[in-house]
Scaffold this motif. Structure first.
Motif, PDB file in Angstrom:
ATOM      1  N   GLY A   1      71.287  82.156  43.645  1.00  0.00           N
ATOM      2  CA  GLY A   1      72.132  81.440  42.421  1.00  0.00           C
ATOM      3  C   GLY A   1      72.825  80.360  43.635  1.00  0.00           C
ATOM      4  O   GLY A   1      73.590  79.781  43.223  1.00  0.00           O
ATOM      5  N   ARG A   2      71.784  80.352  44.684  1.00  0.00           N
ATOM      6  CA  ARG A   2      72.006  79.372  45.164  1.00  0.00           C
ATOM      7  C   ARG A   2      71.532  77.796  44.993  1.00  0.00           C
ATOM      8  O   ARG A   2      70.244  77.707  44.656  1.00  0.00           O
ATOM      9  CB  ARG A   2      71.438  79.590  47.081  1.00  0.00           C
ATOM     10  N   VAL A   3      72.430  76.891  45.201  1.00  0.00           N
ATOM     11  CA  VAL A   3      72.238  75.542  44.522  1.00  0.00           C
ATOM     12  C   VAL A   3      72.396  74.213  45.605  1.00  0.00           C
ATOM     13  O   VAL A   3      73.277  74.518  46.562  1.00  0.00           O
ATOM     14  CB  VAL A   3      73.081  74.895  43.547  1.00  0.00           C
ATOM     15  N   GLU A   4      71.760  73.558  45.883  1.00  0.00           N
ATOM     16  CA  GLU A   4      71.006  72.695  46.825  1.00  0.00           C
ATOM     17  C   GLU A   4      71.171  71.345  47.000  1.00  0.00           C
ATOM     18  O   GLU A   4      69.937  71.375  45.213  1.00  0.00           O
ATOM     19  CB  GLU A   4      70.462  73.148  48.043  1.00  0.00           C
ATOM     20  N   GLN A   5      71.370  70.385  46.203  1.00  0.00           N
ATOM     21  CA  GLN A   5      71.074  68.862  45.601  1.00  0.00           C
ATOM     22  C   GLN A   5      71.046  68.134  46.959  1.00  0.00           C
ATOM     23  O   GLN A   5      71.163  68.280  48.268  1.00  0.00           O
ATOM     24  CB  GLN A   5      72.560  68.246  45.533  1.00  0.00           C
ATOM     25  N   ARG A   6      69.748  67.642  47.020  1.00  0.00           N
ATOM     26  CA  ARG A   6      68.674  66.023  48.170  1.00  0.00           C
ATOM     27  C   ARG A   6      68.762  64.664  46.387  1.00  0.00           C
ATOM     28  O   ARG A   6      68.604  64.679  45.394  1.00  0.00           O
ATOM     29  CB  ARG A   6      67.962  66.809  48.369  1.00  0.00           C
ATOM     30  N   THR A   7      69.713  64.037  47.425  1.00  0.00           N
ATOM     31  CA  THR A   7      68.935  62.594  46.627  1.00  0.00           C
ATOM     32  C   THR A   7      67.605  61.781  46.949  1.00  0.00           C
ATOM     33  O   THR A   7      67.437  61.841  48.133  1.00  0.00           O
ATOM     34  CB  THR A   7      69.941  60.895  46.856  1.00  0.00           C
TER      35      THR A   7
ATOM     36  N   ARG B   1      66.710  56.211  42.199  1.00  0.00           N
ATOM     37  CA  ARG B   1      67.031  57.482  42.712  1.00  0.00           C
ATOM     38  C   ARG B   1      66.867  58.661  41.934  1.00  0.00           C
ATOM     39  O   ARG B   1      67.252  57.676  40.706  1.00  0.00           O
ATOM     40  CB  ARG B   1      68.086  56.970  43.021  1.00  0.00           C
ATOM     41  N   VAL B   2      66.416  59.453  42.285  1.00  0.00           N
ATOM     42  CA  VAL B   2      66.791  60.561  41.488  1.00  0.00           C
ATOM     43  C   VAL B   2      67.550  61.727  41.993  1.00  0.00           C
ATOM     44  O   VAL B   2      67.727  61.877  43.445  1.00  0.00           O
ATOM     45  CB  VAL B   2      65.178  61.300  41.091  1.00  0.00           C
ATOM     46  N   LEU B   3      68.177  62.508  41.551  1.00  0.00           N
ATOM     47  CA  LEU B   3      68.707  63.398  41.989  1.00  0.00           C
ATOM     48  C   LEU B   3      68.331  64.997  42.244  1.00  0.00           C
ATOM     49  O   LEU B   3      67.342  65.179  40.998  1.00  0.00           O
ATOM     50  CB  LEU B   3      70.517  63.794  41.618  1.00  0.00           C
ATOM     51  N   LEU B   4      67.403  65.965  43.115  1.00  0.00           N
ATOM     52  CA  LEU B   4      67.162  67.224  42.821  1.00  0.00           C
ATOM     53  C   LEU B   4      67.658  68.119  42.862  1.00  0.00           C
ATOM     54  O   LEU B   4      68.250  68.150  44.581  1.00  0.00           O
ATOM     55  CB  LEU B   4      65.918  67.156  43.863  1.00  0.00           C
ATOM     56  N   VAL B   5      67.710  68.679  42.463  1.00  0.00           N
ATOM     57  CA  VAL B   5      68.617  70.035  42.295  1.00  0.00           C
ATOM     58  C   VAL B   5      67.453  71.178  42.828  1.00  0.00           C
ATOM     59  O   VAL B   5      67.155  71.631  42.052  1.00  0.00           O
ATOM     60  CB  VAL B   5      69.324  70.135  40.947  1.00  0.00           C
ATOM     61  N   ILE B   6      68.376  71.906  43.283  1.00  0.00           N
ATOM     62  CA  ILE B   6      67.397  72.948  43.748  1.00  0.00           C
ATOM     63  C   ILE B   6      68.405  74.308  42.944  1.00  0.00           C
ATOM     64  O   ILE B   6      69.140  74.502  44.140  1.00  0.00           O
ATOM     65  CB  ILE B   6      67.139  73.418  45.433  1.00  0.00           C
TER      66      ILE B   6
END
Length: 355
Positions: A155-161, A145-150
């Motif tokens: 300055g918006r931050v979105e996280q996806r696994t 598994r990897v955490l993708l941080v956009i």
């Protein structure tokens, strides 16, 4: 209607009704407003306004109250966006100053807007689809598994696994190499550019990076898809409760606010800066009244929205208020515009200037 005197009478009726919530009679207009004409002339003007559908008499022997058509004319022709007072400007600066990231500034903005207007306030986070990518971070969460941080330029931050396909494991060196490649290719790109850039990148990366790239790309594209979920925050719901006498029923409106679908649609219909919206007095704003909202839940409400962004013509999101049609339109529009401009300056790094 082009009669300036009747416009003044209509303006006085709306101003008085907004302040008192009581039907307005000709005597009240004579006593409270310097209209420069006789009581008989005012009565004639009120009769003409009623015949034209701008005001109506709620019951026999009562004064007159504005109709939706009257509010529309008032906003389009009569209302002028008044400047914020010095205390209001200080309140914005004091409450928003010191916010260090987008999460903080949005949370503070919606509270400030609710306090300034006394209405329900709504702020939309900058859309991932309308902003540019600043940085992508890839962090290993485990063997598969990897955490993708956009991170966007607003300055918006979105996280996806990201989950790897069966039989594939995350190699830290491969992960670091892919992170570098993706940032070099995607930094500064908007959502519409992402798919073709990723397609070209997939053709060039080494074999050992392709499975990881495919999985990460799928999540990134999903986050940026046109019908992807947008984020909004709401404050001031209690303000609607204080406006109960202005609504026949608050239930449908509160349900619409909770579900947020209606709010997102309202923002989607709002104009971007530089475009000329229908039915408003300011090219940056949109005011929709009653049935103009095209939703039964908002049939007795007015919505004032404005776009904000990192520069002229670069709207990335919207903010606004929802309240009864009996609202102080000039003051509300001034507050919405000022807060939208402050938020725009935050995105450009100039938020320390006066609102």
């Amino acid at each position: 209607m082009a009669d300036d005197r009747r416009l003044k009478v209509l303006s006085a009726i709306i101003t008085d009704y907004v302040r008192t919530r009581e039907p307005v009679g000709s005597r009240a207009l004579v006593e409270r407003y310097r209209l420069g004409v006789s009581p008989a002339t005012i009565r004639n003007d009120m009769a003409a306004l009623e015949d034209e559908g701008y005001i109506h008499q709620p019951h026999t022997s009562a004064g007159r109250v504005p109709t939706e058509k009257g509010y529309r004319l008032f906003v389009d022709e009569v209302a002028r966006i008044k400047p914020l007072s010095a205390p209001e400007r200080r309140a914005i600066t004091a409450l928003l100053a010191g916010a260090v990231d987008l999460e903080q500034v949005v949370a503070r903005t919606v509270r400030v807007l609710a306090q300034l207007t006394g209405q329900l306030a709504v702020v939309e986070y900058p859309s991932l689809r309308r902003t540019a990518l600043r940085h992508l971070e890839l962090v290993a969460l485990g063997p598969t598994r990897v955490l993708l941080v956009i991170i966007t330029d607003t300055g918006r931050v979105e996280q996806r696994t990201v989950s790897m396909p069966m039989g594939c494991a995350v190699d830290p060196l491969v992960l670091e190499s892919l992170r570098t490649r993706m940032n070099a290719a995607l930094a500064g790109r908007v959502a519409a550019d992402v798919v073709p850039v990723l397609t070209r990148l997939a053709e060039r990366v080494p074999e050992e990076e392709r499975a990881l790239l495919s999985s990460v790309a799928d999540e990134l594209i999903e986050a940026l898809r046109p019908d992807g979920e947008e984020r909004i925050v709401v404050a001031g719901t209690a303000n609607l409760a204080r406006s109960t006498p202005d609504f026949s029923s608050l239930g449908p409106l509160l349900d619409a606010v909770e579900e947020q679908v209606v709010l997102l649609r309202l923002f989607a219909e709002a104009p971007a800066p530089g475009r000329t919206p229908c039915s408003t007095t300011d090219a940056e704003m949109r005011v929709s009244i009653g049935s103009e909202n095209h939703d039964d839940a908002l049939a007795e409400a007015s919505v004032v929205t404005a776009a904000y962004g990192a520069g002229a013509g670069t709207a990335v999101a919207h903010l606004g208020i929802i309240g009864p049609t009996r609202m102080d339109y000039p003051a509300t529009m001034a507050a919405v515009r000022a807060v939208a401009r402050y938020l725009s300056r935050f995105l450009t790094g100039t938020a320390d200037t006066a609102p």
